[in-house]
Scaffold this motif. Structure first.
Motif, PDB file in Angstrom:
ATOM      1  N   SER A  84       0.504  -3.460 -10.529  1.00  0.00           N
ATOM      2  CA  SER A  84       1.530  -2.416 -10.543  1.00  0.00           C
ATOM      3  C   SER A  84       1.521  -1.586  -9.255  1.00  0.00           C
ATOM      4  O   SER A  84       2.580  -1.091  -8.842  1.00  0.00           O
ATOM      5  CB  SER A  84       1.349  -1.504 -11.758  1.00  0.00           C
ATOM      6  N   GLY A  85       0.357  -1.422  -8.618  1.00  0.00           N
ATOM      7  CA  GLY A  85       0.313  -0.695  -7.353  1.00  0.00           C
ATOM      8  C   GLY A  85       1.162  -1.342  -6.269  1.00  0.00           C
ATOM      9  O   GLY A  85       2.060  -0.704  -5.703  1.00  0.00           O
ATOM     10  N   VAL A 113      -8.059  -4.427   2.451  1.00  0.00           N
ATOM     11  CA  VAL A 113      -8.522  -4.670   1.076  1.00  0.00           C
ATOM     12  C   VAL A 113      -9.637  -5.713   1.070  1.00  0.00           C
ATOM     13  O   VAL A 113     -10.664  -5.545   0.400  1.00  0.00           O
ATOM     14  CB  VAL A 113      -7.346  -5.118   0.187  1.00  0.00           C
ATOM     15  N   ARG A 114      -9.454  -6.761   1.843  1.00  0.00           N
ATOM     16  CA  ARG A 114     -10.444  -7.844   1.863  1.00  0.00           C
ATOM     17  C   ARG A 114     -11.797  -7.337   2.342  1.00  0.00           C
ATOM     18  O   ARG A 114     -12.841  -7.692   1.780  1.00  0.00           O
ATOM     19  CB  ARG A 114      -9.950  -8.970   2.766  1.00  0.00           C
ATOM     20  N   VAL A 158     -13.484   6.493  -3.773  1.00  0.00           N
ATOM     21  CA  VAL A 158     -12.921   5.318  -3.101  1.00  0.00           C
ATOM     22  C   VAL A 158     -12.250   5.724  -1.798  1.00  0.00           C
ATOM     23  O   VAL A 158     -12.380   5.051  -0.776  1.00  0.00           O
ATOM     24  CB  VAL A 158     -11.926   4.593  -4.035  1.00  0.00           C
ATOM     25  N   MET A 159     -11.524   6.855  -1.818  1.00  0.00           N
ATOM     26  CA  MET A 159     -10.879   7.357  -0.609  1.00  0.00           C
ATOM     27  C   MET A 159     -11.920   7.705   0.451  1.00  0.00           C
ATOM     28  O   MET A 159     -11.746   7.405   1.637  1.00  0.00           O
ATOM     29  CB  MET A 159     -10.045   8.593  -0.960  1.00  0.00           C
ATOM     30  N   ASP A 160     -13.024   8.332   0.039  1.00  0.00           N
ATOM     31  CA  ASP A 160     -14.102   8.670   0.982  1.00  0.00           C
ATOM     32  C   ASP A 160     -14.667   7.428   1.647  1.00  0.00           C
ATOM     33  O   ASP A 160     -14.941   7.415   2.844  1.00  0.00           O
ATOM     34  CB  ASP A 160     -15.237   9.401   0.253  1.00  0.00           C
ATOM     35  N   ILE A 179      -5.359   2.434  -0.474  1.00  0.00           N
ATOM     36  CA  ILE A 179      -6.067   3.067  -1.576  1.00  0.00           C
ATOM     37  C   ILE A 179      -5.604   2.554  -2.938  1.00  0.00           C
ATOM     38  O   ILE A 179      -6.405   2.307  -3.838  1.00  0.00           O
ATOM     39  CB  ILE A 179      -5.916   4.613  -1.492  1.00  0.00           C
ATOM     40  N   GLY A 180      -4.275   2.352  -3.106  1.00  0.00           N
ATOM     41  CA  GLY A 180      -3.771   1.880  -4.395  1.00  0.00           C
ATOM     42  C   GLY A 180      -4.290   0.505  -4.741  1.00  0.00           C
ATOM     43  O   GLY A 180      -4.725   0.245  -5.870  1.00  0.00           O
ATOM     44  N   ALA A 181      -4.251  -0.400  -3.776  1.00  0.00           N
ATOM     45  CA  ALA A 181      -4.705  -1.764  -4.027  1.00  0.00           C
ATOM     46  C   ALA A 181      -6.206  -1.813  -4.293  1.00  0.00           C
ATOM     47  O   ALA A 181      -6.668  -2.553  -5.181  1.00  0.00           O
ATOM     48  CB  ALA A 181      -4.358  -2.651  -2.833  1.00  0.00           C
TER      49      ALA A 181
END
Length: 434
Positions: free
Chosen positions: A73-74, A223-224, A343-345, A352-354
Motif C-alpha cells: 500500500s505504501g 531499500v535494498r 527507522v527514520m533515524d 521510509i514508507g517502503a
C-alpha cells in the motif's frame, strides 16, 4: 492546480493539520473497529459452536493482512495518492464489518472480517501516515504522534461502543452499526488526506516550497541496502519475536476477565484502559525517547510490556487487570510510536514508507500466529498462563536484541569519533546511500 502559499500561512490553519485530522480519524475507526473483536469473541464462539482458538484466528488473519499489506500500500499510495487508498480502505472495513453481521458460518466470518477489515486497514494505514510525514519537518514528531494516537483513542472508545451495540442490538446488528460508522466517519475524514504540500504551493510546515534537492525526503538509504543491514535484521527479529505476544491481550483479555467472573461491562472497559494507556504512552514516552535515545527507549518498551504481562498473570480481579491494561497499553503505545521514528533515524526519509512496510511484515507474521496460538493453548489447558508467560519471554528476548543494538550504536559512535574517516555508526553493509 494553482494555490498560493500565503492563503494557508497568513493567520489561517495550515492545511497539514487537516491531513493529520484525516489520518487520526482513519486510524481511529480502522484500528478501533479491529480491536472491538474481543467484545464479539464470546458471541461468535457461542453462536457457531467454535473453539476459542478457531475464533481467535479471525483476528490473527486480519492482523496479518493489515500489517503485511503495508509493503504494497505504501508504493501504491505514491503512485495513486494516499487519499484514494484511504477511502478504499475505509469502504473495505465498513463492508467487511457489515458482511460479518450477515455471516452464517465461521468461514464466512474469516472471509468478511478477516479479509474486509484486514485488507481495509492495510490499504489505509501506511498511506495516511506517509502523507503526514510529507507535510511536516519541524513538527513531524508531534504531527505523527497525533495521527497515530487515533489508534489509542479508537481502542479506548470503540470496544465499549461495540459492547453497547451488542447488548442493545445483538452482535449481528452491532457489526452493521459499526460498518456504517466506519463508512460515514472514515470515508468522510479520509477525503482530507492529501499527498504533498507542494500540490498547494506550500512546503512542509507551511513554509515556501523548497527545491527538490533541499528536501529532507531526498536523503536516505536505498531499500535494498537498508534491508540487508545488521540494524534492519536486528529490528526485524526483535519485532517478529515481540509480536508473537503483542496482540494477545487485545483478543484474550476480555474472555480472561469473563472467565474470572468480571462482569461484561467492566471486562470490555479493560480494552479501553489499554487504549487510554496507549494514547498516553505515545505522547509522554516519545519525549523520554528524545532525551534517552530511541534505541534505549525501545529496550524500555519491551521490558515494560514483559513486566506488565507478569501483572496479568498474577491478576484475576478487575482492578489488577486494569493496572495491567493501562501500563501494557502505555508501553505498547510507546513501542508503536517509536518504531517508525527509529527507522527514520537509522535509514533516512527517502524510502521510509517502503522500509517500514517491509519491517511491518515481521509484525504481520507474529500477529498471525500469536493470538490464535493463545486461543488454542487455552482450549487445551483451560488456562492462559502459558501464553502469557511465553509473551513475557518474547518481550524479554526482544529487549535483549534492542540492548545489543544500542551497544553496537554506542561502539560505532566511539569508533567514528576516534577516526575522522568513520561512518557515524552505520554498519558497512549500509554505508552506501542513494
Amino acid at each position: 492546480m494553482s494555490h498560493t502559499p500565503t492563503s494557508s500561512q497568513a493567520g489561517g490553519l495550515f492545511r497539514g493539520w487537516l491531513v493529520v485530522a484525516g489520518a487520526f480519524a482513519v486510524t481511529f475507526v480502522g484500528f478501533g473497529s479491529a480491536y472491538t473483536f474481543s467484545a464479539f469473541l464470546e458471541s461468535l464462539q457461542k453462536d457457531f459452536g467454535a473453539s476459542r482458538g478457531s475464533v481467535s484466528l479471525v483476528f490473527s488473519l486480519a492482523g496479518f493482512l493489515y500489517f503485511g499489506l503495508g509493503v504494497l500500500s505504501g508504493p501504491l499510495a505514491d503512485r495513486w495518492g494516499s487519499r484514494r487508498l484511504a477511502v478504499a480502505g475505509m469502504v473495505l472495513v465498513g463492508l467487511g464489518l457489515a458482511l460479518a453481521g450477515q455471516a452464517r458460518s465461521l468461514t464466512q466470518i474469516y472471509l468478511a472480517y478477516g479479509l474486509g477489515v484486514g485488507l481495509g486497514v492495510g490499504a489505509s494505514y501506511v498511506p495516511v501516515l506517509g502523507a503526514v510525514q510529507r507535510w511536516f519537518v519541524r513538527r513531524r514528531g508531534f504531527a505523527s504522534g497525533l495521527a497515530v494516537s487515533g489508534i489509542g483513542v479508537g481502542t479506548l472508545v470503540m470496544p465499549p461502543l461495540a459492547s453497547f451495540f451488542i447488548e442493545t442490538l445483538g452482535w449481528r446488528n452491532a457489526y452493521l452499526a459499526l460498518g456504517a460508522l466506519v463508512v460515514v466517519v472514515g470515508v468522510g475524514m479520509a477525503l482530507l488526506i492529501e499527498n504533498d504540500p507542494r500540490d498547494r504551493g506550500l512546503g512542509p510546515d507551511g513554509d515556501p516550497p523548497q527545491p527538490k534537492a533541499a528536501s529532507a525526503q531526498a536523503e536516505g538509504f536505498a531499500v535494498r541496502d537498508a534491508v540487508r543491514s545488521r540494524r534492519f535484521a536486528g529490528l526485524y527479529v526483535a519485532c517478529l519475536i515481540s509480536s508473537f505476544g503483542l496482540f494477545v491481550p487485545f483478543v484474550h483479555l476480555v474472555p480472561y476477565a469473563l472467565d474470572h467472573g468480571v462482569p461484561n461491562a467492566y471486562a470490555v472497559l479493560l480494552l479501553g484502559a489499554i487504549g487510554f494507556g496507549s494514547t498516553a504512552g505515545r505522547f509522554f514516552l516519545g519525549g523520554l525517547a528524545d532525551r534517552m535515545g530511541r534505541a534505549q527507549t525501545m529496550l524500555l518498551m519491551s521490558t515494560g510490556m514483559a513486566l506488565s504481562l507478569l501483572v496479568w498473570a498474577a491478576s484475576s480481579g478487575f482492578w489488577g487487570l486494569a493496572v495491567f491494561a493501562f501500563f501494557y497499553g502505555a508501553f505498547y503505545g510507546g513501542f508503536v510510536a517509536l518504531l517508525p521514528a527509529l527507522v527514520m533515524d537509522y535509514f533516512g526519509g527517502r524510502n521510509i514508507g517502503a522500509i517500514i512496510g517491509v519491517l511491518y511484515t515481521s509484525v504481520a507474521f507474529g500477529t498471525l500466529v500469536g493470538p490464535a496460538a493463545a486461543g488454542f493453548a487455552f482450549d487445551v489447558s483451560r488456562s492462559y498462563l502459558l501464553p502469557i508467560l511465553f509473551s513475557v519471554g518474547a518481550n524479554l528476548v526482544a529487549a535483549g536484541i534492542m540492548w545489543a543494538m544500542s551497544r553496537m550504536d554506542a561502539s560505532a559512535k566511539l569508533a567514528s569519533t576516534a577516526s575522522p574517516r568513520g561512518t557515524v555508526g552505520h554498519d558497512p553493509s549500509t554505508a552506501r546511500r542513494s
